[in-house]
Each structure stands twice: as structure tokens, then as C-alpha cells.
Design a protein around this motif. Structure first.
Motif, short mmCIF file in Angstrom:
data_model
loop_
_atom_site.label_atom_id
_atom_site.label_comp_id
_atom_site.label_asym_id
_atom_site.label_seq_id
_atom_site.Cartn_x
_atom_site.Cartn_y
_atom_site.Cartn_z
N VAL A 306 0.84 -1.20 0.00
CA VAL A 306 0.00 0.00 0.00
C VAL A 306 0.87 1.25 0.00
O VAL A 306 0.64 2.20 -0.76
CB VAL A 306 -0.95 0.00 1.21
N GLU A 307 1.89 1.25 0.83
CA GLU A 307 2.79 2.40 0.94
C GLU A 307 3.48 2.69 -0.40
O GLU A 307 3.54 3.84 -0.85
CB GLU A 307 3.82 2.14 2.03
N LEU A 308 4.01 1.66 -1.03
CA LEU A 308 4.71 1.85 -2.30
C LEU A 308 3.76 2.27 -3.42
O LEU A 308 4.13 3.04 -4.30
CB LEU A 308 5.44 0.56 -2.68
N THR A 309 2.53 1.78 -3.38
CA THR A 309 1.56 2.14 -4.42
C THR A 309 1.13 3.59 -4.27
O THR A 309 0.90 4.28 -5.26
CB THR A 309 0.35 1.19 -4.38
N ILE A 310 1.02 4.06 -3.03
CA ILE A 310 0.75 5.48 -2.80
C ILE A 310 1.91 6.32 -3.37
O ILE A 310 1.68 7.35 -4.03
CB ILE A 310 0.56 5.75 -1.30
N TYR A 311 3.13 5.88 -3.13
CA TYR A 311 4.30 6.59 -3.68
C TYR A 311 4.25 6.62 -5.21
O TYR A 311 4.52 7.65 -5.83
CB TYR A 311 5.58 5.91 -3.20
N VAL A 378 -5.01 -0.68 5.80
CA VAL A 378 -6.28 0.01 5.60
C VAL A 378 -6.17 1.45 6.10
O VAL A 378 -6.60 2.39 5.42
CB VAL A 378 -7.42 -0.74 6.32
N ASP A 379 -5.61 1.64 7.29
CA ASP A 379 -5.44 2.99 7.83
C ASP A 379 -4.62 3.86 6.88
O ASP A 379 -4.92 5.04 6.67
CB ASP A 379 -4.75 2.93 9.19
N LEU A 380 -3.59 3.27 6.26
CA LEU A 380 -2.74 4.01 5.34
C LEU A 380 -3.53 4.41 4.09
O LEU A 380 -3.42 5.56 3.62
CB LEU A 380 -1.53 3.14 4.96
N ALA A 381 -4.34 3.51 3.58
CA ALA A 381 -5.17 3.83 2.41
C ALA A 381 -6.19 4.92 2.73
O ALA A 381 -6.41 5.83 1.93
CB ALA A 381 -5.88 2.57 1.92
N LEU A 382 -6.78 4.83 3.89
CA LEU A 382 -7.77 5.83 4.31
C LEU A 382 -7.13 7.20 4.46
O LEU A 382 -7.77 8.24 4.21
CB LEU A 382 -8.43 5.41 5.62
N SER A 383 -5.86 7.24 4.83
CA SER A 383 -5.18 8.52 5.06
C SER A 383 -5.00 9.34 3.79
O SER A 383 -4.80 10.55 3.85
CB SER A 383 -3.82 8.28 5.71
N GLU A 407 -14.32 3.86 11.54
CA GLU A 407 -13.82 5.00 12.30
C GLU A 407 -13.38 6.15 11.41
O GLU A 407 -13.15 7.27 11.90
CB GLU A 407 -12.64 4.55 13.17
N ALA A 408 -13.26 5.89 10.11
CA ALA A 408 -12.82 6.94 9.19
C ALA A 408 -13.86 8.06 9.14
O ALA A 408 -15.06 7.83 9.29
CB ALA A 408 -12.60 6.36 7.80
N VAL A 409 -13.41 9.28 8.91
CA VAL A 409 -14.31 10.43 8.79
C VAL A 409 -14.04 11.10 7.44
O VAL A 409 -12.96 11.66 7.23
CB VAL A 409 -14.08 11.44 9.93
N PRO A 410 -15.00 11.01 6.48
CA PRO A 410 -16.27 10.29 6.59
C PRO A 410 -16.07 8.77 6.57
O PRO A 410 -15.02 8.30 6.13
CB PRO A 410 -17.05 10.77 5.38
N GLN A 411 -17.09 8.06 7.04
CA GLN A 411 -17.00 6.60 7.11
C GLN A 411 -16.76 6.01 5.73
O GLN A 411 -17.41 6.38 4.75
CB GLN A 411 -18.28 6.03 7.70
N ALA A 412 -15.80 5.10 5.63
CA ALA A 412 -15.52 4.43 4.36
C ALA A 412 -16.31 3.13 4.28
O ALA A 412 -16.88 2.65 5.28
CB ALA A 412 -14.03 4.15 4.24
N ALA A 413 -16.34 2.56 3.09
CA ALA A 413 -17.07 1.31 2.86
C ALA A 413 -16.10 0.16 2.70
O ALA A 413 -14.93 0.35 2.37
CB ALA A 413 -17.95 1.44 1.61
#
Length: 424
Positions: A306-311, A378-383, A407-413
Motif C-alpha cells: 500500500v505504501e509503495l503504491t501510494i508513492y 487500511v489505515d494508510l489507504a484511508l489517510s 472509524e474513518a471520517v467520513p466513514q468508508a465502505a
């Protein structure tokens, strides 16, 4: 140096026999080697994965196989392996193993994207970018190419509709090695033929992939000791948005239930899961508006992927700005900025805008070919603004993973696919 270049244009001697027979219990499968008459000479595969590896292509010619009550794909249903001279509209430097397996990788993805005009651009048996569009093939091509124009250089383009002149014109503005389509308009073919080394493949079966998507084939993997692993081919169970499963889990008396994706999110998840079938695992895909935003392939840990794909998404976003505003790749602009103040100022501004836009990821969805063992990925993707996630489910920590989207704001699916999509 000129002598070294010759290795790429020199054909490997083909020592393989004209036929191959495989017996499994009482079943016998007979394969015939494929060769083509090109420029008055009989030629088989150019070479294997590297120029010093002789190789041959075989097509299933006769025999039926059924295992565990499942009938496998039989003769007469081949696509890439069935190519004749008629299908090699322009052979260019006639195909080698990598060219054909990249086209086959396009088939892997497009068999699940038959509902709309779709484009997959591949390199080294992985998609660089993919898209489908109600607006037609030209729009799908633009979106697929924009996803990663750097990786697309020298790649293979596979489409599921007749190639039109508009798409062909776009395609010839970039260096590609192979283009495959079910058919070509005359005007499109005339444009493509201006690229003399381009391999142009007409594969009518690309227009009929829906019929093949549910038919398994015998998938053979070879080991370094000469052994073989036989398996049923992967079959995607997610064929419509209704096939996703609710993301729900229970642990220690706690039940977690995720939000259901919106129709738009669900369609993007459906699209991305189809592309996932053609990506080397361990992988994730970010997608938005029917196109890939970034594709992460072949990593050892999921949060790292996830981290590398964000990069990658951030890098490709910055590159698009650099190319649009300076006519340079991001890397060329970085080099120029070492000695040019104007380029240095532009580069800083591009980096600022890329950071503010989070690489174009806000509003995207994410699919993962395996479950999340921890919520960190998941937290990283939501960020970065992901609004919906599809993943196999089945982790001992599914309740924690679902809690992350809740817990995400707004709530994710989140939805489960109910199957893993590893490809090794």
C-alpha cells in the motif's frame, strides 16, 4: 555495442518438436507447435523470456479433460495460441514469448470487462494502466495511458472493441511494441501501419471473452528441478456488484459491520477487482472513475505494498504535471532543475500541488488480492482519501480491519470478495 544489439534481432534456433502430448490418467491432450510464414520464411517464437532462451508456442489441438466434475477448456477455444498469419496483420519484429504473454495478460483482465469498451496496457506481464468507459475506446485509452505513461513506454495495448482511427492515432503518439484488438477499422489500420516495427494482432476472440470467462483451463507451473505443479485456472467469482459479500465479522463477542459501497464505489471496485486478476501478487490497486490510479505489484508485505503504491500514485501524478506544463518527464525536470532556476521553481510547485492533491488518490477505491492481516494497510489507504475497499476477508483481525473503515471520517465502505486473487 552494435554487436550487443544484434542479440535482440537474432532469432533463437528452435529445437522443439512439432507436437506435444500430455497424458493425465486416461485423458490425452495433444498440442501442435505454432509457426508462421513471415517474409517467405517459416518462423516460430522469436525467442523466450531472453534472447538466449529458445522457445516454442503450442496450441491445444485435440483431447478433452475433466477433473473433479469440472470440464476444462477444449480445442477450438484458443486466443493467442490460435494465431495464424491472418491474425498477424503486421508482424514487425515477429512476436517472442514476452509479447504473447503480455497479450495473454490483457485477456486475463478483459474477460471480466466485456460490458464496456476497455483498454489494458501491459508491461512484463503486469498492467501499467487499465480503464473502461461508456464514452468509448478513445476515452478508455486516454485514462489507461494517463494512469502510468512512463511504464507504458514500449508496452502492449489490448482492447476489447474494434480499433477506431481516433484510438489508433492516440496510440501512435507513443512507442508501443504490440497492439491487439478483435478487429481494426481500415483507417485505424492505415495509421497503425505507419509504425513499421509495431506488431499488430487481430484476435476476433477478444470480442467474445464473456463466453470464455467461466471456462477453466489446465494451468501448468514449472519448477527449477523440472517438476510441474498443475492447478485449475483462477476463476473470478465477482462478475457483478451483487456478487460482493457484506464485510462483517465477529470476535470475542464483538460484531463489526462495514458500510455498503455506493453504486459508483461498487462499480469502481468491480472494475478494479477484474484488473486484479492480471496483477502479480502481493498487490493492491487504487482506482477511480473506471480507471486505475496506481497499481502495486509483487510485494512481500501488504502494508508495504500500500505504501509503495501510494508513492507510485504521487510520482505519476507529478510526472503528468511536469509533462503537461514543461514537456518533460518528472525525472528530466528534476535534472534540469539542478542548473535552471525556472525549472527549479516549477518543480517545487509541482511537488507542492502533488502533496496537496495526495497524488490524485482522494475519492478512489482500493482492492487487495489478499486479506489484511492487520489494519495498518487500511489505515494508510484511508489517510490518502480512499472511500471504499474490497478484499477477500477471512483474517483473524477482520473486526479490527472493519473498525478502521468505520472509524474513518467520513466513514468508508468495505466489502469482501470471498476469494483470494493471488497470481505467482
Amino acid at each position: 555495442m552494435s554487436d550487443l544489439k544484434k542479440m535482440y534481432s537474432t532469432l533463437s534456433e528452435d529445437p522443439f518438436p512439432g507436437d506435444l502430448t500430455l497424458r493425465l490418467g486416461g485423458a490425452e491432450l495433444r498440442f501442435a507447435k505454432k509457426t508462421w510464414t513471415i517474409d517467405g520464411a517459416e518462423k516460430g517464437l522469436r525467442y523466450g523470456e531472453n534472447p538466449d532462451q529458445p522457445a516454442a508456442l503450442y496450441e491445444l489441438a485435440a483431447g478433452e479433460l475433466s477433473l473433479g466434475g469440472v470440464a476444462f477448456r477444449g480445442p477450438g477455444h484458443a486466443l493467442v495460441a490460435a494465431m495464424t498469419e491472418e491474425h498477424l496483420v503486421q508482424s514487425g519484429k515477429h512476436p517472442g514469448k514476452i509479447n504473447l504473454t503480455d497479450v495473454d495478460g490483457g485477456v486475463t483482465v478483459l474477460q471480466y470487462l466485456h460490458a464496456k469498451p476497455a483498454v489494458v496496457i501491459l508491461k512484463h506481464n503486469n498492467p501499467c494502466g487499465a480503464a473502461w468507459s461508456d464514452a468509448g475506446l478513445p476515452d478508455a485509452f486516454d485514462k489507461a495511458f494517463t494512469s502510468d505513461r512512463i511504464a507504458a513506454f514500449g508496452g502492449t495495448v489490448v482492447v476489447n472493441r474494434t480499433m477506431d482511427v481516433d484510438t489508433a492515432t492516440r496510440l501512435t503518439q507513443v512507442y508501443f511494441e504490440v497492439v491487439a484488438a478483435p478487429d481494426f477499422d481500415d483507417a485505424a489500420l492505415a495509421v497503425l501501419r505507419t509504425k513499421k516495427n509495431l506488431r499488430i494482432l487481430r484476435l476476433p476472440g477478444l470480442a467474445k471473452l464473456e463466453a470464455l470467462a467461466g471456462e477453466p483451463f489446465l494451468d501448468i507451473k514449472c519448477l527449477n528441478d523440472g517438476g510441474m505443479v498443475l492447478q485449475f485456472s483462477f476463476r473470478n467469482r465477482i462478475r457483478s456488484t451483487a456478487d460482493f459479500l457484506p464485510a462483517t465479522a465477529e470476535r470475542d463477542g464483538v460484531t463489526a459491520v462495514a458500510r455498503t459501497p455506493s453504486p459508483t464505489e461498487a462499480e469502481d471496485l468491480l472494475f478494479a477487482w477484474a484488473v486484479e486478476a492480471g496483477v502479480t501478487s502481493n498487490s493492491v490497486i487504487f482506482a477511480k472513475n473506471g480507471a486505475t490510479v496506481a497499481i502495486g505489484t509483487g510485494e512481500q508485505d501488504r502494508v508495504g505494498c500500500v505504501e509503495l503504491t501510494i508513492y507510485k500514485a504521487q510520482t505519476k501524478y507529478a510526472d503528468r504535471l511536469a509533462f503537461a506544463e514543461a514537456g518533460l518527464s518528472l525525472y528530466e525536470l528534476e535534472k534540469k532543475a539542478e542548473t535552471d532556476e525556472t525549472a527549479k521553481t516549477l518543480l517545487a510547485d509541482i511537488r507542492r500541488r502533488t502533496a496537496e492533491a495526495k497524488g490524485g488518490l482522494p475519492g478512489s477505491v482500493l482492492v487487495s488480492d489478499g486479506f489484511f492481516p492487520f489494519r495498518d494497510g487500511v489505515d494508510l489507504a484511508l489517510s490518502v482519501g480512499v472511500t471504499a475497499i474490497a478484499q477477500p476477508g477471512g483474517s483473524i483481525r477482520d473486526t479490527e480491519v472493519i473498525a478502521a473503515v468505520n472509524e474513518a471520517v467520513p466513514q468508508a465502505a468495505m466489502v469482501f470478495t470471498g476469494q483470494r486473487s493471488f497470481k505467482h
